[in-house]
Design a protein around this motif. Sequence first.
Motif, PDB file in Angstrom:
ATOM      1  N   TYR A 174       0.132  -6.693  -7.152  1.00  0.00           N
ATOM      2  CA  TYR A 174      -0.084  -6.992  -8.336  1.00  0.00           C
ATOM      3  C   TYR A 174       0.597  -5.539  -9.718  1.00  0.00           C
ATOM      4  N   ALA A 175       1.426  -6.611 -10.222  1.00  0.00           N
ATOM      5  CA  ALA A 175       2.560  -6.097 -10.369  1.00  0.00           C
ATOM      6  C   ALA A 175       1.956  -6.149 -11.761  1.00  0.00           C
ATOM      7  N   GLY A 176       0.945  -6.805 -12.425  1.00  0.00           N
ATOM      8  CA  GLY A 176       0.514  -7.649 -13.848  1.00  0.00           C
ATOM      9  C   GLY A 176      -1.016  -5.816 -14.296  1.00  0.00           C
ATOM     10  N   HIS A 177      -0.960  -5.529 -12.383  1.00  0.00           N
ATOM     11  CA  HIS A 177      -2.434  -5.045 -12.941  1.00  0.00           C
ATOM     12  C   HIS A 177      -2.354  -3.473 -13.935  1.00  0.00           C
ATOM     13  N   PRO A 178      -3.058  -3.511 -14.177  1.00  0.00           N
ATOM     14  CA  PRO A 178      -3.487  -2.915 -15.671  1.00  0.00           C
ATOM     15  C   PRO A 178      -2.502  -1.232 -15.297  1.00  0.00           C
ATOM     16  N   GLU A 179      -3.235  -0.760 -14.154  1.00  0.00           N
ATOM     17  CA  GLU A 179      -3.016   0.283 -13.580  1.00  0.00           C
ATOM     18  C   GLU A 179      -1.472   0.547 -12.462  1.00  0.00           C
ATOM     19  N   ARG A 180      -0.951   1.522 -12.842  1.00  0.00           N
ATOM     20  CA  ARG A 180       0.317   2.381 -11.508  1.00  0.00           C
ATOM     21  C   ARG A 180       0.244   1.833 -10.136  1.00  0.00           C
ATOM     22  N   TYR A 181      -0.780   2.279 -10.458  1.00  0.00           N
ATOM     23  CA  TYR A 181      -1.060   3.094  -8.837  1.00  0.00           C
ATOM     24  C   TYR A 181      -2.414   2.427  -8.399  1.00  0.00           C
TER      25      TYR A 181
ATOM     26  N   PHE B   3       8.795   1.488  -9.580  1.00  0.00           N
ATOM     27  CA  PHE B   3      10.127   1.617  -9.196  1.00  0.00           C
ATOM     28  C   PHE B   3      10.439   1.247  -7.993  1.00  0.00           C
ATOM     29  N   ALA B   4       9.561   1.395  -7.154  1.00  0.00           N
ATOM     30  CA  ALA B   4       9.694   0.526  -5.899  1.00  0.00           C
ATOM     31  C   ALA B   4       9.270  -1.163  -6.542  1.00  0.00           C
ATOM     32  N   GLY B   5       8.708  -1.060  -6.992  1.00  0.00           N
ATOM     33  CA  GLY B   5       8.299  -2.383  -7.645  1.00  0.00           C
ATOM     34  C   GLY B   5       9.615  -3.269  -8.399  1.00  0.00           C
ATOM     35  N   ASP B   6      10.247  -2.498  -9.000  1.00  0.00           N
ATOM     36  CA  ASP B   6      11.069  -3.368  -9.116  1.00  0.00           C
ATOM     37  C   ASP B   6      12.659  -3.904  -8.328  1.00  0.00           C
ATOM     38  N   LEU B   7      12.686  -2.484  -7.786  1.00  0.00           N
ATOM     39  CA  LEU B   7      13.622  -2.691  -6.423  1.00  0.00           C
ATOM     40  C   LEU B   7      12.776  -4.128  -5.428  1.00  0.00           C
ATOM     41  N   LEU B   8      12.110  -3.914  -5.098  1.00  0.00           N
ATOM     42  CA  LEU B   8      11.314  -5.083  -3.873  1.00  0.00           C
ATOM     43  C   LEU B   8      11.646  -6.179  -4.937  1.00  0.00           C
ATOM     44  N   THR B   9      11.561  -6.408  -5.940  1.00  0.00           N
ATOM     45  CA  THR B   9      11.579  -7.657  -6.676  1.00  0.00           C
ATOM     46  C   THR B   9      13.422  -7.893  -6.684  1.00  0.00           C
TER      47      THR B   9
ATOM     48  N   PRO C 298       1.018  -1.381  -0.114  1.00  0.00           N
ATOM     49  CA  PRO C 298       0.250  -0.025  -0.001  1.00  0.00           C
ATOM     50  C   PRO C 298       1.004   1.117   0.263  1.00  0.00           C
ATOM     51  N   ILE C 299       0.484   2.751  -0.824  1.00  0.00           N
ATOM     52  CA  ILE C 299       1.229   3.089  -0.630  1.00  0.00           C
ATOM     53  C   ILE C 299       0.402   4.917  -0.355  1.00  0.00           C
ATOM     54  N   TRP C 300      -1.160   4.197   0.245  1.00  0.00           N
ATOM     55  CA  TRP C 300      -2.201   5.171   0.708  1.00  0.00           C
ATOM     56  C   TRP C 300      -3.351   4.446   1.005  1.00  0.00           C
ATOM     57  N   ARG C 301      -3.810   5.428   2.006  1.00  0.00           N
ATOM     58  CA  ARG C 301      -5.214   4.432   2.106  1.00  0.00           C
ATOM     59  C   ARG C 301      -6.691   5.623   2.645  1.00  0.00           C
ATOM     60  N   ARG C 302      -7.810   5.313   2.822  1.00  0.00           N
ATOM     61  CA  ARG C 302      -8.597   5.956   2.574  1.00  0.00           C
ATOM     62  C   ARG C 302      -9.018   7.090   1.127  1.00  0.00           C
ATOM     63  N   PRO C 303      -8.823   5.915   0.528  1.00  0.00           N
ATOM     64  CA  PRO C 303      -9.209   4.949  -0.360  1.00  0.00           C
ATOM     65  C   PRO C 303      -7.295   3.910  -0.596  1.00  0.00           C
ATOM     66  N   TRP C 304      -7.212   3.075  -0.042  1.00  0.00           N
ATOM     67  CA  TRP C 304      -6.262   1.937  -0.443  1.00  0.00           C
ATOM     68  C   TRP C 304      -5.678   1.975  -1.461  1.00  0.00           C
ATOM     69  N   MET C 305      -4.570   2.165  -1.576  1.00  0.00           N
ATOM     70  CA  MET C 305      -3.755   2.260  -3.049  1.00  0.00           C
ATOM     71  C   MET C 305      -2.544   1.243  -2.770  1.00  0.00           C
ATOM     72  N   VAL C 306      -2.193   1.195  -4.047  1.00  0.00           N
ATOM     73  CA  VAL C 306      -0.957  -0.095  -3.644  1.00  0.00           C
ATOM     74  C   VAL C 306      -0.114   0.551  -4.730  1.00  0.00           C
ATOM     75  N   LEU C 307       1.406  -0.979  -4.648  1.00  0.00           N
ATOM     76  CA  LEU C 307       1.674  -0.604  -5.903  1.00  0.00           C
ATOM     77  C   LEU C 307       1.198  -1.432  -7.053  1.00  0.00           C
ATOM     78  N   GLY C 308       1.091  -1.435  -8.071  1.00  0.00           N
ATOM     79  CA  GLY C 308       0.691  -1.692  -9.877  1.00  0.00           C
ATOM     80  C   GLY C 308       1.469  -2.286 -10.228  1.00  0.00           C
ATOM     81  N   ARG C 309       1.399  -1.785 -11.758  1.00  0.00           N
ATOM     82  CA  ARG C 309       2.535  -2.405 -13.107  1.00  0.00           C
ATOM     83  C   ARG C 309       4.140  -1.417 -12.914  1.00  0.00           C
ATOM     84  N   ASP C 310       5.219  -1.779 -13.376  1.00  0.00           N
ATOM     85  CA  ASP C 310       6.041  -0.652 -13.914  1.00  0.00           C
ATOM     86  C   ASP C 310       6.355   0.029 -12.809  1.00  0.00           C
TER      87      ASP C 310
END
Length: 239
Positions: A162-169, A148-154, A134-146
């Motif tokens: 949610y790396a394959g989600h059509p949205e980035r966040y 920097f933070a997702g690549d770093l964690l990988t 998650p990067i936000w709440r109210r509403p909850w938002m998470v890392l999606g595709r493509d």
Amino acid sequence: MRVVSLVPSLTEAVALTLPGVLVGATDWCSHPADLPVARIDGTKNPAVDRILALAPDLVIANEEENRAPDLDALRAAGLEVLVTEVRSVPQALTELERVLIACGAPGRPRWLDAAEEAWTSLPEPEERTTAVVPIWRRPWMVLGRDTFAGDLLTRLGVDHLYAGHPERYPRIPLQALCAAAPGLVVLPDEPYRFTDDDGPEAFPDLPCALVSGRHLTWYGPSLTQAPRVLAGALRAARR
């Protein structure tokens, strides 16, 4: 050379490499502390008139953190604007070098070499786990595709779901995040300031890692310590 930075990561990189070059930075540019420059409001709402008054030779920005209309307004006023794109660790290293050279650096700084070494010499993860980030709440938002933070964690052995989600966040309801049954929930302390209370409250049955947002999402000098800092936090949460 007079430079205005609209990105906290780039502010830190330029300030460390070229002291005295920066004349303006956003209110969110917190590193280095007590940077003696003019403040020009936020990354999403920079004060264009204040930037113009500083008469910079260059404005440095990022395609994700800054809005196109603001950058267009600066260009229309006759300023040169350099826009970075950072969606992976290798791209971060390349873009940082490009920015520093544009700001007048005579060569590649040692800290950037150290950052590259820190990430290219990573050992293969002993085990991998899945996560929601998650990067936000109210509403909850998470890392999606493509991202920097997702690549770093990988690279640290954490595959976010949610790396394959059509949205980035993407916005994902909390119930769906819990139902995805990740091995770990990674909660950074920025952009939303998650705390130790957020994990048990929202994800009572899942292990949660509260991590440094600066080490997870910034792509400046913090890259040199990020593998060690983040790996420690992730390892502790999985015990």
